[in-house]
Design an enzyme around this catalytic site. Structure first.
Site, short mmCIF file in Angstrom:
data_model
loop_
_atom_site.label_atom_id
_atom_site.label_comp_id
_atom_site.label_asym_id
_atom_site.label_seq_id
_atom_site.Cartn_x
_atom_site.Cartn_y
_atom_site.Cartn_z
N CYS A 27 12.29 21.79 12.79
CA CYS A 27 13.13 21.31 11.71
C CYS A 27 14.57 21.69 11.96
CB CYS A 27 12.70 21.88 10.36
SG CYS A 27 13.82 21.29 9.07
N THR A 50 9.90 7.61 7.25
CA THR A 50 10.95 6.99 6.45
C THR A 50 10.54 5.64 5.86
OG1 THR A 50 12.57 8.16 7.80
CG2 THR A 50 13.38 6.26 6.59
C1 LIG Z 1 13.35 13.43 4.02
C2 LIG Z 1 12.58 13.92 5.20
C3 LIG Z 1 11.92 15.16 5.14
C4 LIG Z 1 11.21 15.64 6.23
N1 LIG Z 1 10.54 16.84 6.13
C5 LIG Z 1 9.76 17.27 7.17
C6 LIG Z 1 8.97 18.44 7.08
O1 LIG Z 1 8.92 19.11 6.05
N2 LIG Z 1 8.24 18.84 8.16
C7 LIG Z 1 8.24 18.13 9.32
O2 LIG Z 1 7.58 18.52 10.28
N3 LIG Z 1 8.96 16.97 9.43
C8 LIG Z 1 9.72 16.53 8.38
N4 LIG Z 1 10.42 15.36 8.50
C9 LIG Z 1 10.36 14.61 9.76
C10 LIG Z 1 9.35 13.45 9.68
O3 LIG Z 1 8.05 13.93 9.47
C11 LIG Z 1 9.38 12.62 10.96
O4 LIG Z 1 9.09 13.45 12.07
C12 LIG Z 1 10.73 11.95 11.19
O5 LIG Z 1 11.29 11.53 9.98
C13 LIG Z 1 10.64 10.75 12.14
O6 LIG Z 1 9.78 9.75 11.64
P1 LIG Z 1 10.29 8.47 10.78
O7 LIG Z 1 11.39 7.85 11.56
O8 LIG Z 1 9.08 7.62 10.64
O9 LIG Z 1 10.77 9.01 9.48
C14 LIG Z 1 11.15 14.88 7.41
C15 LIG Z 1 11.80 13.65 7.46
C16 LIG Z 1 12.51 13.15 6.38
C17 LIG Z 1 13.18 11.83 6.49
#
Ligand SMILES: Cc1cc2nc3c(=O)[nH]c(=O)nc-3n(C[C@H](O)[C@H](O)[C@H](O)COP(=O)(O)O)c2cc1C
Ligand SMILES: Cc1cc2nc3c(=O)[nH]c(=O)nc-3n(C[C@H](O)[C@H](O)[C@H](O)COP(=O)(O)OP(=O)(O)OC[C@H]3O[C@@H](n4cnc5c(N)ncnc54)[C@H](O)[C@@H]3O)c2cc1C
Ligand SMILES: Cc1cc2nc3c(=O)[nH]c(=O)nc-3n(C[C@H](O)[C@H](O)[C@H](O)COP(=O)(O)OP(=O)(O)OC[C@H]3O[C@@H](n4cnc5c(N)ncnc54)[C@H](O)[C@@H]3O)c2cc1C
Ligand SMILES: Cc1cc2nc3c(=O)[nH]c(=O)nc-3n(C[C@H](O)[C@H](O)[C@H](O)COP(=O)(O)O)c2cc1C
Ligand code: FES
Ligand code: FES
Lengths: 310, 272, 310, 272
Positions: free
Chosen positions: C134, C270
């Site tokens: 993170c 997302t």
């Molecule tokens: C608002 C938000 C909060 C997130 N919180 C976490 C989290 O708590 N733990 C984690 O491993 N990844 C977290 N992520 C990352 C997502 O799980 C993911 O790896 C990343 O957004 C890429 O995927 P996407 O493009 O489909 O969103 C978060 C992403 C977003 C957008």
């Protein structure tokens, strides 16, 4: 009340630019292609397509693919070679009154040296930008550019063969951009340019084939802007030499973001494809913004990001 | 015809209406655009950065004078960019870079022109027909489509759907010749043996497979063939090197930009 | 002719999933929030928001900003803490029939261990996903996740305290994703998940302030898909354990791209924001594609990217 | 009023027309949407991924029955998303997640309601007024705008622009009270001292500065104030934790989601 024209000049080491907007290598041809659209001497500088020692054919077709708010390219550095550039192109850039910079690459350090040496013969050439980061040819320098040690070696060697200002273009495909920028600085670079494209990929789920003949390509365009801006900010904190910011800049506001985090100048790449006038519109837009906000000199704005005290 | 310099202009849509599977869009532009048939424009008419890149469309027609100039395009909806275009209304703004590329060549000399359009490919051969019609040159038009409804409306054909001059071909036989347009061409050549095929020149635009088939039978017969190629394009004016095709030209062989050295190439030089 | 329903089951180590689509941590709340929209037991698995030992307040507002085809977030891992999760949330996920996975992080390795230990008390918990990446809290594990050595240490320690399947979520902000994935594999991870968000930044040129209270944030959404796909492909080549692909997946086609390059399963993040039904629509879309293309089992498609012989 | 479960629905625009600086858009939806005034929808109605995120809009009106149900929104063009919305036409598709958030509360008891809308903030207080009108409750409406043309058209006001019940305020004095809506409220309170201010409850939606000014003078007078807050939102239904505001609530202080625990908060709990 008459408004004073803001002073947009900026220094990249000892290169004085009339404004901080340059074209990005590989997205602006040899510069001449833009003369039907506008007077290219209006730009801070023109950076031409990456030059190699010999003409290079590039990768087979399947070279570009559009992605959300971006594009992948795997051109493979097709170019006319340094000799034809020196003989045929450079004189015409000079006639056009353009400040121009040559972007170079080699398959080996010796080739980088040879290209740099040949370019040093051009009195009007403003600087040499070393592409240490092209992801699309095995020889595109990324081997040199992805570790501080590799980059340091390459920079030192090219530094030794040319008296021209030396800009080193960095790869974003690294864990610690600050460390990479520092390596370039310590090895004698006059400036660092970043970012080059981020390695990406696209496949067709139906045909089950990669969309690019090269399988992977370099991601550019608005999609990468947030990443580029962060890296430019980190590089600005890491080095004392000027940082040239690039990545996804499409509008005057985008350019201002990079200047605000500390870039000495910016380059505009992919945006030229959609709007051939992008570079000059950005110059004009920055000027208008400064007039509106009563900012008289670029240096009063550059690097003035306001952070909350912790 | 000389190839003029490209411009980047902001236009305004005058009308944009569908007719069967094709849309025809007229755009008011600041000044008259002269073009060579086969030349094209890079078109972007949507807000936001997704899709990011403009789309190439052949210039279908251009006319008027400064203040009242307009260009026209014909397109088929095949993906996101063309779908967005089809949603635009009269009055909407649209950005154009044009005229681009190297169009068809019309060397002087007495010959018969065969203009071949496959699918929406008629959009770059109809302008050639219009130019030939103006010169009172001898030409015939071959139009290929999968089915009858995928042929352009007859009234779009320059000079009208004159019998004997226009040959329709459909893959399913729902109109005209039952078969590919390449097969129809071969047919026409056979029937024309007497007058000697060397006096024919072919200008073709359409799917790659169609162009290849035409080149394969026409080149050995010494018929000059010019083909208009397609490719994904980022810039359209020769600065990204994204759109290349392999060209065989002795010493100068290599990858050529379809947007700059093309889209029209001599079929003999194309590496099929 | 009746069409056979394709077999979408997939194995992530010894976890059997009914289909390869999971929700991504941090974009799906605790899963329960989606129950008004659909039956969450239809997903391969639900991955909940990252859990810490104690409830965590997160970063001050200015937590999200939209970017071209993407968004930056700097939530700072606001969450209810592992204790409340175990007592209040887990039973409800079980009642809903969901297969669920807990995503965890700690400020120290000891905290990671403590959270993992507490979660091991949940018999129905399918796996623990260690967020070693993170970018938005100093303690978010990125210190552990950006070098093979750091990641190896963290993975080994958490591995030792739990018998649950251990998935390690990797940071994309590295030079060599293959090496990082191998480090996790060698340290005992049952699977790797990638990518987490890419560090980015946005500033307001007029106010001269960062758009996020945390200055930098994590980029997600369609903009990052090409980069994520490339990294997943590289990771698949680097390790033998299952790779879970994530980053910018919005449509069945996007998910298929990740499966084609070798991912055992995918996560959707997302995309849930714009379309709360995104995950189930992707499940259905993959099934429809397989029916259309006459693919009977996911395993007949997975990893079957066709490359030209060189 | 109970807060119902959200749904994700595909709607079709019935009309979307500008009136001064405001657009009013009615959308046909598959089933009737019951909502509490102050609740909102996440709206996205454009192709492509840029802008990526849906935009929050208060539910202005909802009616009809299954098969003929519709919801209505009022919005002002301030940026890219709202500009895209304003370009949509009748018949265009639009996606909605609704109803979302925690709306205004109307505890039983004899009191006078003062409904305050600054700028486009009237879009969430007019539904409250409509509900009170239905209950024949005692209410007054305060509308603030920079200038006269930025006030909503009188015919949009629930119950009509009844004199004495509707107070217009403009920053430039071009209509009604010359000054901010907060100043007008203070004025009204002063004139009302006799009957005791404690029997008044304020519901307000508008710029943060306006809400803050109202809280600052009304809370010390023991007037109950509910405010509807704004924030950038990614999801709108409580799963991203992107939209928080700091809330003071004893033990339970911390960051609360504006989209879930809000957008309507008790002004005493907001950390201004
Ligand atoms: C608002 C938000 C909060 C997130 N919180 C976490 C989290 O708590 N733990 C984690 O491993 N990844 C977290 N992520 C990352 C997502 O799980 C993911 O790896 C990343 O957004 C890429 O995927 P996407 O493009 O489909 O969103 C978060 C992403 C977003 C957008
Ligand atoms: C010089 C030139 C002139 C053209 N003139 C016309 C014209 O007058 N009228 C017209 O309708 N079309 C014309 N085309 C084709 C047109 O550019 C494409 O159909 C269009 O770019 C597709 O965009 P899209 O966003 O709708 O499709 P996308 O979503 O980008 O793609 C949809 C499908 O179309 C394919 N495709 C995309 N671009 C091309 C392309 N350039 N060539 C072949 N296939 C493609 C994709 O592989 C995909 O399968 C021309 C192309 C070129 C290169
Ligand atoms: C619960 C809620 C209900 C709302 N109801 C309505 C309504 O009924 N009618 C209406 O017109 N508007 C309403 N808004 C505000 C509306 O959501 C924003 O105006 C809209 O999201 C702006 O999108 P844009 O793409 O046009 O602007 P952008 O391009 O995203 O931004 C343009 C400018 O507006 C500012 N801005 C963007 N989003 C917001 C926001 N959520 N709050 C405050 N400023 C913002 C930006 O900082 C920027 O300065 C509501 C907001 C919330 C949170
Ligand atoms: C088609 C294309 C070709 C490129 N060729 C080069 C090159 O020859 N040398 C180089 O240093 N960078 C090259 N780049 C990288 C750009 O100069 C720039 O670093 C990158 O595209 C990010 O900027 P942008 O988002 O504004 O395009 C190329 C980029 C593109 C899109
Ligand atoms: S499309 Fe850029 S060179 Fe042809
Ligand atoms: S907008 Fe996602 S939690 Fe509020």
């Amino acid at each position: 009340m008459q408004s004073v024209t803001p002073d947009l000049t900026t220094r990249v080491g000892n290169v004085l630019l009339k404004n901080p907007v340059m074209s990005a290598s590989g997205t602006f041809g040899y510069g001449l292609e833009f003369m039907p659209f506008y007077d290219i001497s209006r730009l801070g500088a023109v950076i031409v397509k990456g030059l190699s020692l010999l003409p290079t054919p590039g990768n087979p077709p399947g070279r570009i693919v559009e992605t959300p708010a971006g594009m992948l390219n795997a051109i493979g550095l097709q170019n006319i070679g340094v000799e034809r550039f020196v003989n045929d192109v450079a004189p015409r850039l000079e006639d056009a009154g353009a400040v121009y910079v040559a972007n170079i690459y080699g398959r080996t350090i010796e080739e980088y040296e040879a290209v740099a040496r040949r370019l040093s013969d051009l009195p009007a050439l403003a600087a040499i930008e070393v592409n240490a980061s092209c992801p699309n040819v095995k020889e595109g320098g990324i081997a040199f550019g992805s570790s501080p040690e590799g980059l340091s070696g390459l920079t030192r060697r090219v530094r030794a063969v040319t008296g021209k200002p030396l800009w080193v273009k960095l790869s974003p495909n690294v864990s610690d951009i600050g460390a990479i920028a520092r390596a370039a600085e310590e090895a004698g670079a006059d400036a660092v340019t970043l970012i080059n494209t981020i390695v990406g990929m696209a496949v067709d789920p139906r045909t089950r084939r990669p969309m690019l003949s090269n399988v992977t390509g370099g991601l550019s365009g608005p999609a990468v802007k947030p990443v580029a801006l962060r890296m430019v900010w980190e590089a600005c904190k890491a080095v004392k030499i000027p940082v040239i910011g690039i990545g996804g800049i499409q509008s005057p506001g985008d350019a201002l973001e990079f200047l605000l985090v500390g870039a000495a100048a910016v380059q505009v790449g992919t945006a030229n494809f959609r709007n051939p006038n992008a570079c000059v519109e950005i110059v004009d837009g920055i000027r208008d913004f400064f007039v509106r906000e009563k900012i008289f000199r670029l240096d009063d704005y550059r690097g003035k990001l306001l952070l909350r005290e912790k | 015809m000389p190839h003029g310099n490209p411009r980047f202009v902001h236009g305004k849509i005058l009308h944009n209406t569908g007719s069967g599977i094709f849309y025809r869009m007229e755009v008011a532009v600041p000044e008259r655009i002269d073009f060579v048939p086969g030349q094209f424009a890079m078109v972007s008419g949507w807000p936001g950065n997704d899709p990011l890149l403009p789309r190439p469309l052949a210039i279908f027609r251009s006319g008027g004078v400064r203040g009242k100039a307009a260009v026209e395009f014909v397109y088929k909806v095949v993906g996101r960019g063309t779908a967005l275009l089809s949603g635009l209304h009269a009055g909407d703004p649209i950005a154009l870079t044009l005229p681009l590329g190297h169009g068809f060549e019309f060397p002087a000399g007495d010959r018969s022109w065969w203009l071949v359009g496959g699918g929406v490919g008629f959009s770059s051969v109809f302008p050639a027909a219009a130019a030939l019609e103006e010169e009172r040159a001898d030409f015939e038009i071959f139009l290929g489509a999968r089915t009858r409804d995928q042929l352009p409306p007859g009234e779009w054909i320059p000079g009208g759907a004159v019998a004997g001059r226009v040959h329709l071909c459909t893959d399913d036989g729902t109109a005209g010749f039952f078969g590919t347009v390449a097969a129809a061409l071969r047919d026409r050549i056979d029937r024309r043996k007497s007058s000697g095929p060397s006096r024919v020149a072919i200008l073709a635009c359409g799917p790659h497979e169609m162009l290849k088939a035409i080149a394969e039978f026409a080149l050995p017969l010494d018929i000059r063939v010019q083909v208009s190629l397609e490719s994904s394009m980022a810039c359209g004016f020769g600065v990204c090197w994204g759109c290349v095709t392999a060209i065989r030209d002795g010493e100068k062989s290599g990858y050529r930009r379809i947007c700059k050295e093309g889209p029209v190439f001599d079929a003999r030089e194309v590496v099929w």
